[in-house]
Design a protein around this motif. Structure first.
Motif, PDB file in Angstrom:
ATOM      1  N   ARG A  64      24.771  36.610  13.203  1.00 57.84           N
ATOM      2  CA  ARG A  64      26.165  36.927  12.879  1.00 57.84           C
ATOM      3  C   ARG A  64      26.406  38.432  12.942  1.00 57.84           C
ATOM      4  NH1 ARG A  64      29.416  38.591   8.910  1.00 57.84           N
ATOM      5  NH2 ARG A  64      27.633  39.128   7.597  1.00 57.84           N
ATOM      6  N   LEU A  65      25.481  39.203  12.401  1.00 57.10           N
ATOM      7  CA  LEU A  65      25.627  40.655  12.420  1.00 57.10           C
ATOM      8  C   LEU A  65      25.547  41.203  13.844  1.00 57.10           C
ATOM      9  CD1 LEU A  65      23.440  41.559   9.306  1.00 57.10           C
ATOM     10  CD2 LEU A  65      25.920  41.708   9.475  1.00 57.10           C
ATOM     11  N   TYR A 101      28.809  40.478  15.544  1.00 58.07           N
ATOM     12  CA  TYR A 101      29.859  41.384  15.071  1.00 58.07           C
ATOM     13  C   TYR A 101      29.709  42.757  15.720  1.00 58.07           C
ATOM     14  CZ  TYR A 101      32.555  44.361  11.926  1.00 58.07           C
ATOM     15  OH  TYR A 101      33.433  45.273  11.421  1.00 58.07           O
ATOM     16  N   THR A 140      30.944  42.682  19.260  1.00 58.83           N
ATOM     17  CA  THR A 140      32.405  42.650  19.325  1.00 58.83           C
ATOM     18  C   THR A 140      32.990  44.041  19.125  1.00 58.83           C
ATOM     19  OG1 THR A 140      32.415  40.385  18.481  1.00 58.83           O
ATOM     20  CG2 THR A 140      34.465  41.617  18.332  1.00 58.83           C
TER      21      THR A 140
END
Length: 204
Positions: free
Chosen positions: A191-192, A195, A198
């Motif tokens: 997830r990190l 992110y 992105t």
């Protein structure tokens, strides 16, 4: 805009070393509201073998005070990973708090009294390598026999993510509980990384 110094109870201090985030003012407000500004500090948030889950002490007459206190402590864990486990434990009894639970919460506040300004340091010289640590406590809940998982993620030398939670299913062995903890940690790392990718794309 001026450099950030205080936002939603979080204090920000900058130096050549990096950025320090703490909630000292917010912590002192919690102690003042509980009437413990002059209490004797405790060395640890909770003693070993507390047995809070099996407590049979009397119910608290006004549970709203306990719920408000624990709610404020949950917000405090934004910059206090050292209190994450004890606050997680206290939050399990918000539906039916007992005298032992409020006494344990007071013990956490006494620990907070000794370190009200402690926080996290986001170092300026940190590299961009993610490092994660995880662990589990097998069948730690005496009522459901569920295990507890925990992870701590760092970006270089800076802590950026941590969590403690009860596993959703009952693990049949300590090895199974460890694998579930590692799975949760891997999910957080992915997830990190997503992110970060992105943000990188948006900056181009």
């Amino acid at each position: 805009m001026w450099p950030l110094k205080y936002f939603l109870g979080i204090e920000c201090a900058r130096s050549s070393t990096g950025v320090v985030l703490c909630q000292r003012k917010y912590a002192l407000e919690i102690l003042q509201e509980a009437g413990l500004t002059g209490c004797k500090p405790a060395s640890t948030p909770l003693p070993p073998g507390h047995g809070l889950a099996m407590s049979t002490s009397a119910l608290i007459q006004d549970p709203s005070k306990y719920r408000r206190l624990v709610g404020r402590l949950i917000y405090l864990t934004i910059t206090r990973p050292d209190m994450a486990y004890s606050v997680y434990l206290l939050s399990q009894f918000m539906h039916e708090p007992r005298v032992d639970h409020i006494n344990a919460a007071m013990r956490v506040l006494r620990y907070l009294k000794g370190h009200p300004g402690q926080g996290i340091l986001l170092r300026a010289d940190s590299n961009l390598q993610l490092m994660a640590y995880c662990d589990s406590d097998w069948a730690t809940c005496p009522l459901s026999r569920k295990s507890v998982s925990g992870y701590f993620v760092m970006l270089g030398c800076s802590p950026i993510s941590w969590k403690i939670k009860k596993q959703t299913t009952v693990s049949r062995s300590s090895a199974e509980a460890e694998y579930r903890a590692m799975a949760d940690t891997c999910y957080e790392i992915q997830r990190l990384k997503g992110y970060a990718a992105t943000v990188r794309m948006r900056s181009l």
